[in-house]
Each structure stands twice: as C-alpha cells, then as structure tokens.
Design a protein around this motif. Structure first.
Motif, PDB file in Angstrom:
ATOM      1  N   ILE A 222       0.889  -1.159   0.000  1.00 15.18           N
ATOM      2  CA  ILE A 222       0.000   0.000   0.000  1.00 15.18           C
ATOM      3  C   ILE A 222       0.925   1.207   0.000  1.00 15.18           C
ATOM      4  O   ILE A 222       1.697   1.394   0.944  1.00 15.18           O
ATOM      5  CB  ILE A 222      -0.902  -0.023   1.259  1.00 15.18           C
ATOM      6  N   ASP A 248       2.319   1.248   3.639  1.00 15.58           N
ATOM      7  CA  ASP A 248       2.068   0.079   4.492  1.00 15.58           C
ATOM      8  C   ASP A 248       2.621  -1.101   3.716  1.00 15.58           C
ATOM      9  O   ASP A 248       2.038  -1.513   2.707  1.00 15.58           O
ATOM     10  CB  ASP A 248       0.555  -0.044   4.734  1.00 15.58           C
ATOM     11  N   HIS A 343      -3.285  -6.974  14.541  1.00 15.29           N
ATOM     12  CA  HIS A 343      -3.585  -8.386  14.300  1.00 15.29           C
ATOM     13  C   HIS A 343      -2.351  -9.208  14.635  1.00 15.29           C
ATOM     14  O   HIS A 343      -1.251  -8.662  14.784  1.00 15.29           O
ATOM     15  CB  HIS A 343      -3.992  -8.590  12.833  1.00 15.29           C
TER      16      HIS A 343
HETATM   17  N1  GLY Z   1      -0.813  -3.997   6.805  1.00 15.74           N
HETATM   18  C1  GLY Z   1      -1.902  -4.523   6.050  1.00 15.74           C
HETATM   19  C2  GLY Z   1      -2.966  -5.103   6.922  1.00 15.74           C
HETATM   20  O1  GLY Z   1      -2.783  -5.232   8.094  1.00 15.74           O
HETATM   21  O2  GLY Z   1      -4.009  -5.471   6.449  1.00 15.74           O
END
Ligand code: GLY
Length: 464
Positions: A222, A248, A343
């Motif tokens: 990204i 990202d 996450h």
């Molecule tokens: N860094 C991409 C995501 O966590 O979806």
C-alpha cells in the motif's frame, strides 16, 4: 529450514492436542497466472510449512494420531522436471530433513483417506482457501466442493492456533533478523517521498528491496498519497510537495515470516501544522497502546486505549466533542479509524487467518463486536507471552464515510461535522510497528523505523 527437532516437537504437540483420527495437511500447488505453465511465485501453505517445513510444491502429509505414525506424501521428480526446474532432494531426503519416517506416493493418498473414512476414523483438515485444494479435498473426501469447508475440523484448527500463537525463540530470531529489510524498505520510501516521484516507482523500489532481502512482499504494498483508502493498491499518482505519503508494506523472510509496518511521510520533508497535529495524535496512540500491551490484558482493551487517545486528541483539535469515554463507547472515533488496532503476525501477515479470523482473534473467550470499527478488530483475546502482533492506529478522513455519517446524523453528539468537512482533503496517517509480547510487557521487533516528526522529516530530507 529450522532444525529437524523443531518440526518433530511441533508435530508431537499437535498430536497430543487431537484426540484421534488422521490429521491431513495439504501443501500448495503452483497456481496458473494466465496460462498453465506461467504460474504465480510459489507460496507454500503456512500450516504445512509450520509442521513439515518443506517449501516445495505437490506434497501432503498425514499424522495418524491413533497409531502414532507420520507420513510425508509426494513423488520424486521426473527427468522432465529436472530439465526445466532443476534437481530437488529425494522424498527420502526431504522426509529425513524434518524427522518423518514414512513416505507414501501421491497415488496412495486417496486410498489412505478412503480407508480411514470407511473405518469410521475422523479425517482432520483445516478450512482450505485455494480453489485447487478445495477440489483436491472434494476428491479425497468424496463430497461436493461446496461441502468441503463445513467438514473442516474445529478441533484440529484450534490446536494449530494454540500452538502457532506462541512464537518459539527460533521464530522470533527469524522475524527479528528480517526486520532489517523492513527498515530499509520504509526508510527508502521516506527518502523517495519527493515532489515528482511516482507511487509506482516507490512501490517498485520496495518490492525490489524485499526480494533482494530474502523473499517476496508479505502482502501487496500500500503506497499512496490517498492514505485514507485503507488498502489502497492503486499506485497511479505522482507526489507533490505537501502531500502525505502513506506506505504500508512488509516482506517475507527466507523462511516466510512476515513483516508489516506503516509509516506516513510529508512529501518534500516538512509536515504542515495541520499534518503535524494529526500525526502526533496517531503517534501518541501508537506509543500509549504499546505501553498497555502485556500478557494477561485483552487486545480489545488495548484497542480501546488507542481509541481513547485518538478521541481525546481529535477533541482537542475540535474535530470531536463531548465525553471521550462515551464517544469511544458509542464508536464515534471509528469515523476516523474504522479498522482495528492490529492483528497477529507470523508466517502470515494476518497470522493464521486462513483458519477464520474471528476464531484466531477471539477463540472461545469473547464475542466479536458488531459495532462499526470495533467489529473490524481482528484480535480481541487475552495476550500471552510469545504473541507477535502489529500495533497500527490511524486517523483518516474518508469523504464518502464523512458524507454518510453527516447525512444520517451518526454520532452527531460527538462529531463536529463542520470542522471535519474542512479536513476532507487531508488523506490519512497510520503508524504501525511489529511487537512481541514479553513476560512483563512487550517490545518492538527490530530497530524502530524512524517515527517521530523530527526523525521522519530528517529521513525524507536525506533523499533530497
Ligand atoms: N498492513 C496490512 C494489513 O494489516 O491489512
């Protein structure tokens, strides 16, 4: 590959957690990109990689829990394959390298599964995510492809999650070693954030650094001045001084462990006052939520810590109003951060989410919220020593979402829509680190990529 004992030990722990039956793991096959012989870069299935370590196409494996036997399944390659793709270790060599005693050919697999099913044994497998393996399982189980996923074994999947959630020292070393590549990717993007640079050129440079550093990117990069689009894979813009560039991006280590960082840079090297104010709130949320990250704390609570920092900072700027705790409870801050704080990360950038993201992130501990924003939190459960997570707060001004909330009066008691209107051209800021939960808290993996206002401005200016 890790030591043979690593894989033996992992499979032993797995077999102890599954009561009876056959555990079936399918490796991945090559997947055609646009015709059969032109394939995507091969990526092994992470569960297969974790328990059997073999990073090659066309393998499967069985653990017979009742008879305490393990089988590596596959065929020695033909001369034709050697001519085009080069030599490969024999099945015997591969099995020995990961401590498996028994080998079966691929043609024997259907009968092994059919015999187990005929004798009433449970065949455990994880929910497949690739069409090829859904069809393969459909053939092996003798059921329609639409029924395959519902036959997946919750018992096996939960056992995998329990084991893989806690990273072993060898995994942490591998991840930490690869953080140097992530550092280079992001500082390179900062140094390229100049007037006239194209997002495409920066993306290409980052992919190159990842490949030279050991592996492909861990997810599509990204890289956009339109950072308010959370997963913006369009790299068609040219940067102008005064834009914010959000990158990202992550890389896979040689053993396929992921990195995942986000940095946001001022194109040309100097944040405007308005950019600096928003940036600092996101940085505060990042730092304060990291301080809250420790074993025994739920990640949902850590997310809410970050949400309060964001709401409080946005209130100070006059973009939000009212009681901060009430605003967060109502989910009003989600206008500005519609995603979760983070996450799990490991062999997958969203670790184990092929199993089911709610199961991985919540297990049987708590219900996943259905509230807008909080519902997007992929990890809510209690943190344990050895978890690796991302920490990625952000603030975004998403015109379509602002218009919708304003029209509907959503959370109008907490949002100053008139002021928010004047930020519609702002874009977005996200700041993400990869974190290891330790015995008494947590630590950032690798050297921290420049993140303070001064550090980022100085790094951008180094490339001028
Ligand atoms: N860094 C991409 C995501 O966590 O979806």
């Amino acid at each position: 590959m890790f030591s043979k004992e690593t894989y033996i030990n992992r499979r032993k722990r797995l077999a102890e957690k599954v009561e009876s039956g056959l555990i079936l793991m399918l490796g991945n096959k090559d997947v055609p990109m646009n015709y059969a012989d032109n394939v995507y870069h091969f990526r092994q299935d992470s569960t297969f990689l974790y328990f059997f370590g073999i990073d090659l196409q066309d393998h499967a494996a069985i653990i017979d829990v009742d008879n305490n036997k393990e089988y590596l399944i596959g065929d020695d390659i033909s001369l034709g394959h050697i001519i085009w793709m080069g030599p490969q270790p024999t099945m015997e060599e591969k099995a020995a390298s990961v401590g498996v005693e028994n080998i079966k050919s691929m043609s024997e697999l259907p009968k092994m599964i059919a015999d187990a099913l005929a004798s009433g044994k449970k065949v455990h497998f994880n929910p497949p995510y690739r069409g090829e393996n859904i069809m393969w399982l459909s053939d092996l189980l003798g059921c329609h492809h639409s029924e395959v996923k519902e036959k997946a074994s919750l018992e096996f999947t939960k056992a995998c999650i329990e084991i893989r959630s806690i990273k072993e020292p060898c995994e942490i070393e591998e991840m930490e070693r690869h953080m140097a590549v992530a550092y280079k990717m992001h500082t390179t993007a900062m140094r390229m954030a100049h007037d006239g640079a194209s997002e495409q050129a920066i993306t290409g440079a980052l992919e190159g650094i990842s490949m030279s550093g050991g592996g492909m990117v861990s997810f599509p990069i990204i890289c956009s001045k339109r950072g308010e689009t959370l997963h913006n894979h369009n790299h068609g813009n040219v940067l102008k001084t005064g834009d914010l560039l959000l990158v990202d991006g992550g890389s896979e280590s040689p053993l396929h462990y992921a990195t995942d960082h986000t940095r946001t840079s001022p194109v040309g090297g100097t944040f405007s006052q308005r950019q600096k104010e928003i940036y600092q709130i996101v940085l505060d949320a990042n730092n304060i939520s990291r301080e809250a990250t420790k074993p025994g704390v739920t990640y949902k609570d850590v997310h809410l810590v970050a949400a309060r920092v964001l709401a409080s900072g946005l209130k100070d700027l006059g973009l939000m109003k009212g009681d901060v705790d009430a605003a967060v409870a109502a989910g009003a801050h989600a206008l500005f951060m519609p995603h979760g704080l983070g996450h799990m990360i490991g062999l997958d950038v969203h670790d184990m989410e092929d199993y089911n993201d709610t199961l991985v992130g919540y297990m049987d501990e708590m219900e996943r919220s259905s509230q807008f924003g909080l519902g997007a939190l992929r990890l809510g459960r209690t943190l344990q020593t050895g978890f690796c997570v991302t920490n990625e707060p952000g603030i975004y001004f998403i015109p379509a979402l602002i218009d919708q909330w304003k029209a509907d009066g959503t959370n109008a008691e907490f949002i100053n829509f008139d002021k928010v209107e004047s930020y519609k051209d702002f874009g977005g800021v996200r700041l993400e680190d990869d974190i290891l939960v330790t015995e008494d808290g947590c630590r950032i993996l690798g050297d921290r990529i420049p993140i303070t206002v001064d550090e980022v401005e100085a790094t951008v200016k180094e490339g001028l």
